[in-house]
Design a protein around this motif. Structure first.
Motif, PDB file in Angstrom:
ATOM      1  N   LEU A 165       0.785  -1.073  -0.051  1.00 48.36           N
ATOM      2  CA  LEU A 165       0.037  -0.055   0.137  1.00 48.36           C
ATOM      3  C   LEU A 165       0.940   1.224   0.007  1.00 48.36           C
ATOM      4  N   MET A 166       1.716   1.166   0.710  1.00 48.28           N
ATOM      5  CA  MET A 166       2.723   2.405   0.803  1.00 48.28           C
ATOM      6  C   MET A 166       3.503   2.649  -0.540  1.00 48.28           C
ATOM      7  N   GLU A 167       4.083   1.604  -1.281  1.00 50.46           N
ATOM      8  CA  GLU A 167       4.571   1.776  -2.448  1.00 50.46           C
ATOM      9  C   GLU A 167       3.764   2.271  -3.536  1.00 50.46           C
ATOM     10  N   TYR A 168       2.374   1.837  -3.550  1.00 46.94           N
ATOM     11  CA  TYR A 168       1.433   2.394  -4.538  1.00 46.94           C
ATOM     12  C   TYR A 168       1.035   3.657  -4.212  1.00 46.94           C
ATOM     13  N   CYS A 169       1.044   4.049  -2.995  1.00 45.21           N
ATOM     14  CA  CYS A 169       0.503   5.375  -2.531  1.00 45.21           C
ATOM     15  C   CYS A 169       1.542   6.436  -2.869  1.00 45.21           C
ATOM     16  N   LEU A 170       2.940   6.008  -3.042  1.00 47.20           N
ATOM     17  CA  LEU A 170       4.043   6.799  -3.462  1.00 47.20           C
ATOM     18  C   LEU A 170       4.095   6.972  -4.758  1.00 47.20           C
ATOM     19  N   GLU A 171       3.528   6.126  -5.713  1.00 48.88           N
ATOM     20  CA  GLU A 171       3.500   6.047  -6.875  1.00 48.88           C
ATOM     21  C   GLU A 171       2.506   6.847  -7.610  1.00 48.88           C
ATOM     22  N   ILE A 193       1.317   9.212  -5.944  1.00 45.56           N
ATOM     23  CA  ILE A 193       1.790  10.806  -5.554  1.00 45.56           C
ATOM     24  C   ILE A 193       2.327  11.333  -6.570  1.00 45.56           C
ATOM     25  N   LYS A 194       2.932  10.484  -7.257  1.00 43.33           N
ATOM     26  CA  LYS A 194       4.146  10.811  -8.182  1.00 43.33           C
ATOM     27  C   LYS A 194       3.173  11.191  -9.640  1.00 43.33           C
ATOM     28  N   GLU A 195       1.946  10.920  -9.839  1.00 38.01           N
ATOM     29  CA  GLU A 195       0.964  11.490 -10.778  1.00 38.01           C
ATOM     30  C   GLU A 195       0.827  12.940 -10.922  1.00 38.01           C
ATOM     31  N   ASN A 196       0.792  13.653 -12.061  1.00 43.85           N
ATOM     32  CA  ASN A 196       0.577  14.787 -12.518  1.00 43.85           C
ATOM     33  C   ASN A 196      -0.690  15.267 -12.779  1.00 43.85           C
ATOM     34  N   ASP A 197      -1.637  14.414 -13.044  1.00 40.43           N
ATOM     35  CA  ASP A 197      -3.192  14.585 -13.198  1.00 40.43           C
ATOM     36  C   ASP A 197      -3.964  15.011 -12.061  1.00 40.43           C
ATOM     37  N   PRO A 198      -4.268  16.265 -11.905  1.00 41.87           N
ATOM     38  CA  PRO A 198      -4.933  16.558 -10.628  1.00 41.87           C
ATOM     39  C   PRO A 198      -6.407  15.802 -10.587  1.00 41.87           C
ATOM     40  N   LEU A 202      -7.443  13.174  -7.538  1.00 42.93           N
ATOM     41  CA  LEU A 202      -8.603  13.467  -6.791  1.00 42.93           C
ATOM     42  C   LEU A 202      -9.691  12.324  -6.432  1.00 42.93           C
ATOM     43  N   GLN A 203      -9.625  11.678  -7.847  1.00 43.11           N
ATOM     44  CA  GLN A 203     -10.506  10.525  -7.890  1.00 43.11           C
ATOM     45  C   GLN A 203     -10.405   9.579  -6.801  1.00 43.11           C
ATOM     46  N   ILE A 204      -9.093   9.183  -6.601  1.00 41.82           N
ATOM     47  CA  ILE A 204      -8.820   8.065  -5.678  1.00 41.82           C
ATOM     48  C   ILE A 204      -8.248   8.448  -4.382  1.00 41.82           C
ATOM     49  N   SER A 205      -7.795   9.938  -4.305  1.00 41.39           N
ATOM     50  CA  SER A 205      -7.155  10.411  -3.049  1.00 41.39           C
ATOM     51  C   SER A 205      -8.031   9.883  -1.984  1.00 41.39           C
ATOM     52  N   ASP A 206      -9.212  10.188  -1.834  1.00 42.71           N
ATOM     53  CA  ASP A 206     -10.017   9.860  -0.530  1.00 42.71           C
ATOM     54  C   ASP A 206     -10.097   8.620  -0.160  1.00 42.71           C
ATOM     55  N   ALA A 207     -10.073   7.791  -1.107  1.00 46.98           N
ATOM     56  CA  ALA A 207     -10.001   6.464  -0.893  1.00 46.98           C
ATOM     57  C   ALA A 207      -8.648   5.805  -0.361  1.00 46.98           C
ATOM     58  N   LEU A 208      -7.765   6.529  -0.895  1.00 48.02           N
ATOM     59  CA  LEU A 208      -6.495   5.699  -0.446  1.00 48.02           C
ATOM     60  C   LEU A 208      -6.071   6.349   0.885  1.00 48.02           C
ATOM     61  N   ILE A 209      -6.624   7.523   1.206  1.00 48.25           N
ATOM     62  CA  ILE A 209      -6.374   8.113   2.373  1.00 48.25           C
ATOM     63  C   ILE A 209      -7.229   7.353   3.653  1.00 48.25           C
ATOM     64  N   ARG A 210      -8.620   6.897   3.395  1.00 48.83           N
ATOM     65  CA  ARG A 210      -8.961   6.111   4.329  1.00 48.83           C
ATOM     66  C   ARG A 210      -8.544   4.752   4.379  1.00 48.83           C
ATOM     67  N   ARG A 211      -7.893   4.300   3.304  1.00 47.65           N
ATOM     68  CA  ARG A 211      -7.242   2.886   3.492  1.00 47.65           C
ATOM     69  C   ARG A 211      -5.902   3.034   4.402  1.00 47.65           C
ATOM     70  N   VAL A 212      -5.244   4.037   3.952  1.00 44.95           N
ATOM     71  CA  VAL A 212      -3.958   4.320   5.078  1.00 44.95           C
ATOM     72  C   VAL A 212      -4.351   4.578   6.354  1.00 44.95           C
ATOM     73  N   HIS A 213      -5.240   5.258   6.790  1.00 40.94           N
ATOM     74  CA  HIS A 213      -5.773   5.362   8.249  1.00 40.94           C
ATOM     75  C   HIS A 213      -6.249   4.094   8.673  1.00 40.94           C
TER      76      HIS A 213
END
Length: 791
Positions: free
Chosen positions: A366-372, A374-379, A383-394
């Motif tokens: 999960l950490m490696e996926y989240c780092l990759e 973060i490297k994306e430049n398409d806002p 934003l389409q997947i950031s909320d879901a990733l934040i919930r999964r990390v927490h």
């Protein structure tokens, strides 16, 4: 013969007696040895000085041995100074048999006289080396002691039996073995010398030739065939003095030395004493025979001990091996538990490792996926997947919460082996000298029942060798329930009081000591008494004497007493069961002068019905439970009081079943106090009027009226009181659970109390103005009997 050798040796020199003399103590000593152990006494101890002082001198004086230094301070053996007391420091010598002898301080003067005739020192004494009794010699010296000719002859025969072959006396070089002896020539010959020097012709033909052994005996005995008197050496003994116990000659009799003594013929006394010695030897022979048998028994015991030792050693080794085997088995079990705990700990840790590894892999991914991401430049895509990733990390972080990274198992083993009890037991492992005692035997001839009491007696089996430290008596509850201990102690007789009336009890006994407890005895079945009909004759059964209360046991509420049973004659029956004995008291056997133990083959229904022979409740007042102010008399049947306040006294017998009636006569009454009569519990208050508490049910009465009282509640006032000489009756019907009172054979009021149940004791409360006497075993009043029969 060899066993006799010690009897033939002198206690001083240790050799065979030579010219033995007899001391007054009946012991023997060589004449030469006797002269060697003479001791000179002080002048004050001489016979002359004693006669001068007026003190009698006997032939058998006991000297002051301490004053004369006859004994060594370091040895209890005999010791004497040789000749004179002036040489106390002369070193002592020890004879072969252990007797200490002091040699003379100086050699005796040369003399042409024989040792027996040589003079002895003045005021000499001799001490027996065997019994240590001392005797002061008279003017005759050692000649005053008789010679033991018989002992000399016995020694000669003994030596002859052990002597080597006799040699020829005429052989010139190497003497040959003698074959004959000439009694006239007194010469031993071999065959060649006899033919050469002693031909059987001429004057020598009349000589008598005998075997060498016989010739030696005749040679030794010939000079001593005749015993002469010690006082008159030229006279032979011809009579025997009974008082002096010695042979005497006719000249002794003529001189008057034995004039007042009983004198008998020497031959007759010789035969009599031989007969007495033979009879005494018969008894001693029996003892010797017993001793030989005893020695055989001891030798057999030695062999048996050796065999038992081998057997016991084998048993001990087997027991220790069994303990070792048990310890090894327990060791294996404990090791198995340790291995199980080991496997359990490893499994838990390994499971936790596996679980944590999987979870860590997921978290890392999960950490490696989240780092990759973060490297994306398409806002918009981020934003389409950031909320879901934040919930999964927490959520993943929360899953690594408190306790997740804590080991579920410790490395330490929570097992601690407690071996101290076993070590203590091993250290205390020792041999037990005692064994379990044998099963006691009930003595039926001394067992009996009376009212609601039972007396049991027992003993150890006659051949029992294992001692018992005590006994345990057990009874059931009278209803076939469990057995309970009613007595534990060393006595072999016990009386149990307070049992239920009309009940059957089972009793058994066992013994115990430090080793363990024996088996139970056979079970004894005993029956307590029950009520009789009013028309039946009551038995004048004796009131038991005062007993020693030992212990009280529930549920019997019984007092245990140790005493000889008052009725020792009983009638018994063996039940058909081999393990039960039945005991019943019989009126016939109680009144009979003796009693024999019988075994009845008839059925139980044919036995004497003791229900129709014995009245119930023969008892007296109990001093043990009464108030201290109560005064007893008339074998505890009459009571009064020393206080003006009411005091309570109870009967000795408690009731829980059946119908029971007793009466009390008023011996003294002055119309002022109000005595109370009734029943109570054992723990009733003793310093207030009966009925004041809830432990008593009573009727108190004055000269005009009466009341019933329980728990301080007064009910049923009834006219009619008591006077001197009146009779109060108390009827406790536990079958109907009622209590009724009577005055002068008339019922006083209605039934006093109903629904009474439990254990009740007869009770009375009174003060110093009242005296009553108890009468027990009386029939129920006719009015109540008729009313009960109608009901």
């Amino acid at each position: 013969m060899e066993e006799m050798e010690e009897e033939l040796k002198c206690p001083v020199c240790g050799s065979f007696y030579r010219e033995p003399i007899i001391l007054p103590c009946s012991h023997n000593i060589c004449q030469a040895c006797a002269r060697n152990i003479l001791v000179q006494t002080p002048e004050s101890e001489s016979p002359q000085s004693r006669r001068a002082s007026g003190s009698g001198v006997s032939d058998y004086d006991y000297l002051d041995l301490d004053k004369m230094s006859l004994y060594s301070e370091a040895d209890s053996g005999y010791g004497s100074y040789g000749g004179f007391a002036s040489a106390p420091t002369t070193p002592c010598q020890k004879s072969p048999n252990g007797v200490r002898v002091f040699p003379p301080a100086m050699p005796p003067p040369a003399t042409h006289l024989s040792p027996a005739l040589a003079p002895v020192p003045r005021n000499s004494c001799i001490t027996c080396p065997q019994c240590h009794r001392s005797l002061i010699l008279d003017d005759r010296g050692l000649r005053g002691f008789p010679k033991n000719r018989v002992l000399e002859g016995v020694i000669d025969r003994y030596q002859q039996s052990k002597a080597a072959a006799l040699k020829c006396q005429l052989c010139e070089k190497a003497p040959k073995e003698a074959t004959v002896m000439c009694e006239q020539c007194d010469v031993f010959y071999c065959d060649p010398c006899r033919l050469r020097c002693h031909p059987p012709r001429g004057p020598l033909a009349k000589h008598r030739l005998v075997p060498p052994a016989q010739g030696r005996v005749s040679r030794r005995l010939s000079p001593r065939k005749v015993s002469t008197c010690t006082d008159h050496e030229l006279e032979n003994h011809s009579m025997y003095c009974v008082q002096c116990k010695m042979p005497v000659c006719y000249q002794c009799l003529e001189e008057g030395k034995h004039s007042s003594h009983e004198v008998k013929a020497l031959g007759a006394m010789w035969k009599l004493h031989k007969s007495q010695l033979s009879q005494a030897l018969n008894g001693l022979s029996d003892r010797a025979k017993e001793a030989k048998e005893f020695l055989v028994q001891l030798r057999n015991m030695v062999q048996q001990i050796q065999e038992n030792s081998v057997e016991f050693e084998a048993c001990l080794v087997a027991q220790c091996d069994a303990l070792i085997d048990a310890l090894n088995r327990r060791k294996a079990q404990l090791l198995a538990r340790v291995n199980k705990e080991h496997e359990h700990k490893l499994k838990v840790v390994r499971d936790q490792i596996s679980h944590c590894t999987v979870k860590l892999r997921q978290t890392t991914g999960l950490m490696e996926y989240c780092l990759e991401v973060i490297k994306e430049n398409d806002p918009s895509g981020f934003l389409q997947i950031s909320d879901a990733l934040i919930r999964r990390v927490h959520l993943t972080e929360d899953q690594w919460g408190k306790g997740t990274l804590t080991p579920r198992m410790t490395t330490d083993f929570d097992l601690s082996l407690d071996n101290s009890p076993l070590l203590q037991s091993i250290h205390q492992l020792d041999f037990v000298q005692m064994k379990i005692p044998a099963t006691p035997i009930l003595q039926l001839e001394e067992c009996c029942t009376h009212n609601n009491s039972a007396t049991l007696s027992w003993k150890q089996p006659p051949l029992s060798t294992v001692p018992a430290e005590g006994y345990i008596l057990e009874l059931d509850d009278g209803n076939g329930g469990q057995f309970r201990e009613v007595y534990v102690g060393k006595e072999t007789m016990c009386t149990v009081d307070g049992l239920h009336f009309n009940s059957t009890y089972n009793a058994r006994i066992k013994a115990f000591n430090k080793t363990g407890v024996s088996q139970y005895s056979k079970t004894l079945v005993l029956q307590t008494s029950e009520d009789t009909d009013s028309e039946e004759q009551t038995v004048p059964f004796p009131v038991p004497s005062e007993r020693l209360p030992l212990r009280r046991m529930s549920p019997f509420s019984s007092t245990l007493n140790l005493q000889p049973s008052f009725p020792r004659r009983s009638y018994f029956d063996f039940r058909s069961s081999p393990h039960q004995l039945s005991l019943h008291s019989s009126l016939q056997s109680l009144n009979a002068p003796g009693c024999n133990f019988e075994t009845q083959s008839a059925p139980y229904s044919q036995l004497v019905d003791i229900k129709k022979l014995l009245a119930v409740a023969w008892f007296a007042f109990d001093p043990g439970s009464a108030h201290s102010d109560i005064i007893f008399s008339n074998d505890n049947l009459t009571v009064t009081c020393s206080s003006y306040d009411d005091r309570v006294v109870l009967g000795k017998t408690g009731f829980s079943k059946g119908v029971h009636y007793w009466e009390l006569t008023v011996d003294r009454y002055d119309n002022h106090p109000d005595p109370a009569f009734g029943v109570a519990r054992i723990n009733v208050m003793k310093d207030v009027m009966l009925g004041k508490d809830d432990k008593a049910w009573a009727m108190y009465v004055d000269n005009n009226r009466s009341w019933f009282m329980h728990n301080n509640s007064h009910t049923n006032r009834t006219e009619g009181g008591i006077t001197k000489g009146a009779t109060i009756g108390v009827l406790l019907d536990l079958n109907r659970k009622t209590l009724t009172f009577f005055i002068n054979d008339e019922q006083q009021g209605p039934i006093a109390f109903e629904n009474v149940e439990g254990l009740f004791f007869p009770a009375v409360s009174l003060n110093r103005n009242v005296q009553v006497t108890l009468h027990t075993g009386v029939p129920v009043p006719d009015c109540y009997s008729s009313r009960a029969s109608i009901a």
